[in-house]
Enzyme design. Structure first.
Site, PDB file in Angstrom:
ATOM      1  N   TRP A 520       0.814  -1.239   0.000  1.00 23.39           N
ATOM      2  CA  TRP A 520       0.000   0.000   0.000  1.00 23.39           C
ATOM      3  C   TRP A 520       0.839   1.275   0.000  1.00 23.39           C
ATOM      4  O   TRP A 520       0.433   2.290   0.549  1.00 23.39           O
ATOM      5  CB  TRP A 520      -0.978   0.015   1.191  1.00 23.39           C
ATOM      6  CG  TRP A 520      -1.589  -1.302   1.467  1.00 23.39           C
ATOM      7  CD1 TRP A 520      -2.448  -2.011   0.649  1.00 23.39           C
ATOM      8  CD2 TRP A 520      -1.381  -2.139   2.607  1.00 23.39           C
ATOM      9  NE1 TRP A 520      -2.774  -3.202   1.211  1.00 23.39           N
ATOM     10  CE2 TRP A 520      -2.146  -3.321   2.421  1.00 23.39           C
ATOM     11  CE3 TRP A 520      -0.643  -2.006   3.775  1.00 23.39           C
ATOM     12  CZ2 TRP A 520      -2.177  -4.350   3.346  1.00 23.39           C
ATOM     13  CZ3 TRP A 520      -0.668  -3.032   4.701  1.00 23.39           C
ATOM     14  CH2 TRP A 520      -1.420  -4.181   4.491  1.00 23.39           C
ATOM     15  N   HIS A 521       1.981   1.249  -0.668  1.00 23.16           N
ATOM     16  CA  HIS A 521       2.818   2.450  -0.735  1.00 23.16           C
ATOM     17  C   HIS A 521       2.696   3.118  -2.111  1.00 23.16           C
ATOM     18  O   HIS A 521       3.661   3.657  -2.626  1.00 23.16           O
ATOM     19  CB  HIS A 521       4.276   2.104  -0.437  1.00 23.16           C
ATOM     20  CG  HIS A 521       4.499   1.613   0.959  1.00 23.16           C
ATOM     21  ND1 HIS A 521       5.705   1.108   1.392  1.00 23.16           N
ATOM     22  CD2 HIS A 521       3.668   1.547   2.029  1.00 23.16           C
ATOM     23  CE1 HIS A 521       5.609   0.748   2.670  1.00 23.16           C
ATOM     24  NE2 HIS A 521       4.371   1.000   3.070  1.00 23.16           N
ATOM     25  N   TYR A 522       1.505   3.076  -2.693  1.00 23.23           N
ATOM     26  CA  TYR A 522       1.303   3.700  -3.995  1.00 23.23           C
ATOM     27  C   TYR A 522       1.319   5.224  -3.855  1.00 23.23           C
ATOM     28  O   TYR A 522       1.005   5.785  -2.802  1.00 23.23           O
ATOM     29  CB  TYR A 522       0.005   3.215  -4.647  1.00 23.23           C
ATOM     30  CG  TYR A 522      -1.199   3.167  -3.740  1.00 23.23           C
ATOM     31  CD1 TYR A 522      -1.928   4.311  -3.455  1.00 23.23           C
ATOM     32  CD2 TYR A 522      -1.622   1.962  -3.176  1.00 23.23           C
ATOM     33  CE1 TYR A 522      -3.039   4.269  -2.635  1.00 23.23           C
ATOM     34  CE2 TYR A 522      -2.732   1.910  -2.354  1.00 23.23           C
ATOM     35  CZ  TYR A 522      -3.432   3.072  -2.084  1.00 23.23           C
ATOM     36  OH  TYR A 522      -4.533   3.039  -1.255  1.00 23.23           O
TER      37      TYR A 522
END
Length: 586
Positions: A520-522
């Site tokens: 979830w590091h977009y």
């Protein structure tokens, strides 16, 4: 007798300096008792005469500290599309981490989406944003990142502690995390940098937003640092579009308000006051912010017209440059099931690869005992469904079949490797005009060969870790692990919706492509110089700014939440300094 201009200017300057001192140091003791009232959006009266100096869209990782800071001097309306994190055990307690991610209800804190690449992902839908659904690890951006983005280092060094003293703890390191620490050092990821928030090469233990009882402290807590008399927070307020004044005579369209719906579907409007420095600030995240700009008429004109959206400003770069740090997870079977742990230890390599670990699943009576849920960052991300059949419903059905997996699969932990600053990028486009629905997002994982090379390096680093004495002691027979065996187990876990190949364990490149997942590091979609300026004001319009991870061309640090919360505080102080300075004529 009237004062001369000199003394008047002096007193204005003195008042401004005193205000800035208050912003930097604060007067009141921080306590959650000072949280502003958290009201449902339906409480907002129709035709409400109130106007605001700032409307912040998105009460997430950046939006909460930003709104709190701005409220110290001005009237702020904070609009959050999700509900409250308080009283939700699946948000608040580490033992229920996986349940919170697998909850597919329409009002759940995590909204699932599948990128067109076939990787299952999630975006936050709760006050506090991603800090409510993540693994809790707290680590600052590198000093080089701070310099690259052009931030004031003195203010950065004041803004980080402002966050840390309120919600960050040092972990009591779990056994699996201690094993990774020792394995990293024995494998040559050195030196050991101890407990530190700083981003430094080697192995370290970082901070956490979970306290010693496993209770999560989130960005929502930071709202207690604001002025409750100036801060209005509305929950379940879904902003459908930003309202612009585009009348002739204006040099460029000006953002003046927003249209939002409440939890009952009723429409409302909220507006800025007429002061020239008042602004709407979008902090809806790397998915929500470019989506909202498009829905509001800012973006590629042909794409907007295809959805019958009136064009306010043509900008071909909105939604472009989307990236996600690819992660691959290797399951390590152990003699006995390790205690639950999320990220606490990290190995930071010179090659731009980060090595982390997690273990166990919630042991509470409410938790999932046989699999980690379809939105887990570990083995639960499911299934080899062909691309045209990739739906969340199909993935959820497959999750039920995981109950039949051998118990051995759940006696162990995971070692994760992820790529820093991927060079592979994609884009975001609308699928419809309903802001509640996910846009279509493409990340193009491993399309750049350098990303793939770094993934292979990460897998080989894990192999070195597994050969250390520390990990040999953890194996069932004490003789260590066969890399082919653990790779096969990871492939069979079906962690995404990407079709597999028969040679996954023979080609590490293929293994990387086939087992890629997300943590979830977009980021991206509203890059500096293309969508926003150096002060994050949206180019081509006035009264509109963006403060969140959509402005980043790469994710900060090993895990971005520390820097994104800091950015919210940083930008709040910076905006206030500039505005108070203009008001004082300095």
């Amino acid at each position: 007798m009237a004062l001369s201009r000199g003394p008047v200017l002096f007193f204005k300057l003195l008042a401004c300096l005193l205000c800035l001192f208050d912003l930097s140091h604060g007067k009141k003791q921080f306590t959650l008792k000072n949280l502003p009232p958290l009201r449902k959006a339906s409480s907002y009266p129709t035709g409400c005469p109130a106007t605001y100096d700032y409307i912040v869209i998105g009460g997430g990782t950046a939006g909460c500290p930003l709104a709190a800071t701005l409220s110290l001097k001005y009237k702020v309306l904070l609009l959050e599309r999700g509900g409250s994190p308080y009283g939700n055990r699946n948000v608040s307690y580490m033992e229920n981490f996986h349940i919170g991610l697998m909850n597919m209800a329409p009002d759940s804190p995590a909204q699932a989406f599948i990128s067109t690449d076939g990787v299952i992902n999630a975006r936050a839908r709760v006050l506090g944003g991603g800090t409510c659904i993540n693994a809790g690890f707290y680590s600052r951006a590198s000093s080089s990142f701070i310099q690259e983005v052009g931030w004031d280092e003195d203010l950065v060094n004041k803004s980080f502690p402002w966050v840390e003293e309120k919600i960050v703890q040092w972990p009591k390191i779990a056994p699996w995390q201690a094993a990774l620490r020792d394995g990293l050092l024995q494998a040559g990821v050195a030196p050991f940098n101890g407990y530190t928030y700083d981003h430094v090469s080697g192995t370290k233990v970082g901070g956490t937003i979970f306290d010693e009882t496993g209770y999560r402290h989130t960005a929502a807590d930071l709202l207690a640092a604001g002025d409750p008399n100036n801060l209005r927070v509305l929950l379940h307020a879904s902003v459908h579009r930003i309202v612009f004044d585009s009348r002739q005579g204006h040099l460029k369209p000006r953002a003046i308000g927003v249209q939002f719906t409440d939890e009952n579907g009723r429409h409302h409007h909220a507006f800025l006051n007429n002061k020239k420095d008042s602004e709407i600030i979008v902090s809806a995240g790397a998915i929500g912010t470019p989506q909202l700009l498009l829905l509001s008429g800012i973006g590629p004109k042909n794409h907007l017209k295809s959805h019958n959206i009136p064009v306010v400003l043509h900008n071909k770069y909105v939604g472009k440059g989307m990236a996600d740090n690819p992660m691959n997870s290797i399951f390590i079977p152990t003699r006995s099931p390790p205690r639950q742990s999320l990220i606490e230890t990290v190995g930071i390599t010179e090659e731009g690869v980060f090595i982390e670990a997690s273990s166990g699943f919630g042991q509470s009576s409410e938790s999932v005992h046989c699999h980690h849920g379809i939105m887990s960052a570990e083995i639960g991300q499911l299934s080899t469904i062909p691309p045209k059949q990739r739906t969340l419903e199909a993935a959820q059905k497959y999750a039920q079949n995981k109950l039949n997996l051998p118990k051995e699969v759940f006696h162990g932990g995971f070692i994760l490797e992820k790529i820093d600053g991927p060079l592979s990028t994609g884009h975001l486009v609308l699928t419809d005009t309903d802001v509640r629905n996910n846009p279509a997002v493409t990340f193009n994982y491993f399309s750049h060969p350098q990303d793939l090379n770094r993934c292979v390096y990460g897998i080989k680093t894990i192999e070195r870790i597994l050969k250390t004495n520390r990990f040999s002691e953890l194996s069932a027979d004490g003789n260590g692990f066969s890399m082919e065996r653990v790779l096969n187990m990871s492939v069979q876990a079906n962690v995404n919706l990407i079709p597999k190949h028969t040679n996954d364990t023979e080609s590490l490149e293929q293994f990387c492509k086939d087992t890629v997942i997300t943590i979830w590091h977009y980021h991206g979609g509203c890059h500096v110089g293309k969508v926003v300026d150096q002060h994050y004001r949206v180019l081509g319009v006035s009264g509109l700014r963006v403060v969140d991870g959509s402005i980043f061309s790469r994710s900060p640090g090993t895990n971005p939440q520390a820097t994104v919360m800091m950015m919210g505080r940083y930008m709040g102080v910076k905006i206030l300094r500039e505005r108070l300075g203009r008001a004082a004529g300095v």
